[in-house]
Write a protein that holds these residues in place. Structure first.
Motif, PDB file in Angstrom:
ATOM      1  N   ARG A   1      30.658  -7.281  -9.460  1.00 24.59           N
ATOM      2  CA  ARG A   1      30.563  -8.410  -8.551  1.00 24.59           C
ATOM      3  C   ARG A   1      31.269  -9.629  -9.157  1.00 24.59           C
ATOM      4  N   ARG A   2      31.817 -10.460  -8.258  1.00 23.69           N
ATOM      5  CA  ARG A   2      32.483 -11.691  -8.657  1.00 23.69           C
ATOM      6  C   ARG A   2      31.494 -12.862  -8.636  1.00 23.69           C
ATOM      7  N   TYR A   3      31.914 -13.974  -9.222  1.00 26.70           N
ATOM      8  CA  TYR A   3      31.108 -15.190  -9.167  1.00 26.70           C
ATOM      9  C   TYR A   3      30.838 -15.564  -7.715  1.00 26.70           C
ATOM     10  N   SER A   4      31.851 -15.443  -6.859  1.00 26.33           N
ATOM     11  CA  SER A   4      31.693 -15.818  -5.450  1.00 26.33           C
ATOM     12  C   SER A   4      30.665 -14.931  -4.751  1.00 26.33           C
ATOM     13  N   ASP A   5      30.509 -13.681  -5.199  1.00 29.30           N
ATOM     14  CA  ASP A   5      29.488 -12.792  -4.626  1.00 29.30           C
ATOM     15  C   ASP A   5      28.084 -13.296  -4.973  1.00 29.30           C
ATOM     16  N   PHE A   6      27.899 -13.674  -6.237  1.00 33.60           N
ATOM     17  CA  PHE A   6      26.618 -14.240  -6.663  1.00 33.60           C
ATOM     18  C   PHE A   6      26.336 -15.543  -5.917  1.00 33.60           C
ATOM     19  N   GLU A   7      27.367 -16.342  -5.774  1.00 37.60           N
ATOM     20  CA  GLU A   7      27.219 -17.639  -5.098  1.00 37.60           C
ATOM     21  C   GLU A   7      26.789 -17.451  -3.641  1.00 37.60           C
ATOM     22  N   LYS A   8      27.384 -16.474  -2.972  1.00 36.75           N
ATOM     23  CA  LYS A   8      27.022 -16.185  -1.581  1.00 36.75           C
ATOM     24  C   LYS A   8      25.578 -15.688  -1.489  1.00 36.75           C
ATOM     25  N   LEU A   9      25.179 -14.817  -2.425  1.00 29.82           N
ATOM     26  CA  LEU A   9      23.794 -14.336  -2.451  1.00 29.82           C
ATOM     27  C   LEU A   9      22.835 -15.505  -2.610  1.00 29.82           C
TER      28      LEU A   9
ATOM     29  N   LYS B   1      26.636 -23.223 -12.372  1.00 28.62           N
ATOM     30  CA  LYS B   1      27.602 -23.941 -11.559  1.00 28.62           C
ATOM     31  C   LYS B   1      29.029 -23.695 -12.050  1.00 28.62           C
ATOM     32  N   LYS B   2      29.949 -23.878 -11.131  1.00 28.26           N
ATOM     33  CA  LYS B   2      31.353 -23.790 -11.487  1.00 28.26           C
ATOM     34  C   LYS B   2      31.752 -25.004 -12.328  1.00 28.26           C
ATOM     35  N   THR B   3      32.747 -24.796 -13.156  1.00 33.15           N
ATOM     36  CA  THR B   3      33.302 -25.909 -13.919  1.00 33.15           C
ATOM     37  C   THR B   3      34.735 -26.152 -13.471  1.00 33.15           C
ATOM     38  N   LEU B   4      35.185 -27.366 -13.640  1.00 32.44           N
ATOM     39  CA  LEU B   4      36.540 -27.707 -13.215  1.00 32.44           C
ATOM     40  C   LEU B   4      37.582 -27.017 -14.075  1.00 32.44           C
ATOM     41  N   THR B   5      37.280 -26.864 -15.351  1.00 37.51           N
ATOM     42  CA  THR B   5      38.202 -26.192 -16.274  1.00 37.51           C
ATOM     43  C   THR B   5      37.418 -25.237 -17.164  1.00 37.51           C
ATOM     44  N   GLY B   6      38.126 -24.314 -17.768  1.00 37.58           N
ATOM     45  CA  GLY B   6      37.508 -23.420 -18.750  1.00 37.58           C
ATOM     46  C   GLY B   6      36.756 -22.250 -18.172  1.00 37.58           C
ATOM     47  N   ASN B   7      36.933 -21.967 -16.875  1.00 35.70           N
ATOM     48  CA  ASN B   7      36.195 -20.861 -16.256  1.00 35.70           C
ATOM     49  C   ASN B   7      36.564 -19.490 -16.836  1.00 35.70           C
TER      50      ASN B   7
ATOM     51  N   GLU C   1      28.501 -17.039 -21.372  1.00 34.20           N
ATOM     52  CA  GLU C   1      27.347 -17.799 -20.884  1.00 34.20           C
ATOM     53  C   GLU C   1      26.928 -17.312 -19.497  1.00 34.20           C
ATOM     54  N   ARG C   2      27.913 -17.058 -18.654  1.00 37.23           N
ATOM     55  CA  ARG C   2      27.605 -16.603 -17.295  1.00 37.23           C
ATOM     56  C   ARG C   2      27.078 -15.177 -17.284  1.00 37.23           C
ATOM     57  N   LYS C   3      27.544 -14.360 -18.173  1.00 40.64           N
ATOM     58  CA  LYS C   3      27.009 -12.990 -18.282  1.00 40.64           C
ATOM     59  C   LYS C   3      25.498 -13.042 -18.502  1.00 40.64           C
ATOM     60  N   LEU C   4      25.080 -13.856 -19.448  1.00 43.79           N
ATOM     61  CA  LEU C   4      23.654 -13.989 -19.742  1.00 43.79           C
ATOM     62  C   LEU C   4      22.906 -14.650 -18.588  1.00 43.79           C
ATOM     63  N   ALA C   5      23.551 -15.657 -17.975  1.00 45.17           N
ATOM     64  CA  ALA C   5      22.910 -16.374 -16.871  1.00 45.17           C
ATOM     65  C   ALA C   5      22.703 -15.463 -15.666  1.00 45.17           C
ATOM     66  N   PHE C   6      23.709 -14.657 -15.327  1.00 42.27           N
ATOM     67  CA  PHE C   6      23.592 -13.768 -14.171  1.00 42.27           C
ATOM     68  C   PHE C   6      22.602 -12.624 -14.448  1.00 42.27           C
TER      69      PHE C   6
END
Length: 328
Positions: free
Chosen positions: A127-135, A154-160, A168-173
């Motif tokens: 799954r993509r970030y956008s999939d999680f966001e939609k859920l 949350k999304k960041t402006l840079t460094g995604n 960090e997002r792996k652990l967060a999701f």
């Protein structure tokens, strides 16, 4: 399930089998009453989701004497499995960066497995970030109170696409999915289940519609285990997927495998003959039984019995029903 309940279930099974072996029959009015009770039971469960998992399981449909011995045995096996609460564990071991045309995004590999024992049938999805966001957005609409304390990265402006942000997002999701699954209202919701299964099912049905039966079958077999675990307590939820597997096996000229999965689907519909898949499945099972040299007379009797109770209507074939699933 405690010992008393287990013994009660065994006694009910023996009594039901005894009724069948002594050729006892149920009158049409009794069968209609049983079916009505079954449908009311389903409606009650829908209207009262606050009951816990074991309560939902104990409130499942009761058997009737029109079932064959094999159907009764399958029914009680399903009952016992439903009484054992399944807990799932979510892991996100890796990611990959995808660059497609002008877009670039991170895909998270999610492994879903059953806790408490070695799980040889773990499920793997991406799954993509956008999939999680939609859920998250969809769940907030329906479960605003339950989601009140659930945080979303949350999304960041840079460094995604930096290793630090991705880790960090792996652990967060991972924590996010674990928390959602811990809330019974959410883990049973269609939106949560669709997030984990719908993309794979949509692709599989697309292959089926395109005549790619081998590829469709492979994908359906991968997703059905997860779909079954997520919909535990709702025996009808996986009937369309089981029937799609029957269609694939049948068109791949594997009648024995088609019949095997057809029996699994039919066991879930034996007390719910008004289900849209019941007659098409029954008709297909008669054809398969005849081809395999199995007893098809009992299936034929059920079909004739249904026809005497219903007005003549246009009934789709099993394949016609299957190709209509997941059409957007």
């Amino acid at each position: 399930m405690d010992q008393d309940s287990h013994c009660t279930g065994e006694r009910e099974l023996l009594e039901a089998v005894s009724r069948i072996t002594t050729s006892s029959t149920t009158s049409p009015s009794d069968e209609e009453e049983n079916q009505s009770k079954a449908e009311i039971s389903c409606q009650v469960r829908k209207e009262n989701p606050e009951k816990d998992d074991t309560q939902d399981s104990s409130a499942t449909l009761s058997p009737n004497s029109s079932m064959t011995t094999k159907e009764l045995q399958e029914y009680w096996r399903n009952e016992k499995r439903q009484c054992k609460q399944i807990k799932l564990l979510f892991e996100i071991p890796s990611t990959r960066i995808v660059e497609h045309n002008l877009s670039k995004y991170v895909v998270y590999k999610i492994i879903i497995l059953q806790t408490g024992s070695f799980d040889s049938n773990k499920s793997v999805i991406e799954r993509r970030y956008s999939d999680f966001e939609k859920l998250h957005r969809n769940l907030l609409q329906e479960f605003s109170e339950e989601m009140e304390d659930v945080t979303f990265p949350k999304k960041t402006l840079t460094g995604n696409f930096t290793e630090e942000i991705i880790n960090e997002r792996k652990l967060a999701f991972k924590d996010y999915l674990r928390l959602l699954y811990s809330m019974k209202y959410i883990r049973r919701s269609k939106k949560f289940i669709d997030f984990l299964t719908r993309p794979e099912l949509q692709e599989a049905y697309g292959c089926l519609r395109g005549g790619q039966y081998a590829k469709a079958l492979e994908m359906l077999l991968e997703v059905i285990g997860l779909q079954e675990r997520l919909t535990r307590g709702n025996p009808f939820a996986i009937v369309p997927t089981l029937c799609a597997i029957v269609v694939c096996h049948k068109d791949l000229e594997n009648p024995a495998s088609a019949f095997e999965y057809g029996e699994k689907a039919l066991s879930r519909l034996c007390v719910h003959t008004s289900h849209r898949y019941y007659i098409p499945l029954l008709d297909t099972m008669i054809t398969l039984a005849y081809e395999l040299g199995k007893d098809f007379l009992s299936l034929q009797e059920k079909l004739e019995e249904w026809k005497t109770k219903k007005d003549p209507i246009r009934v789709f074939t099993l394949k016609e029903l299957a190709v209509r699933e997941y059409i957007q």
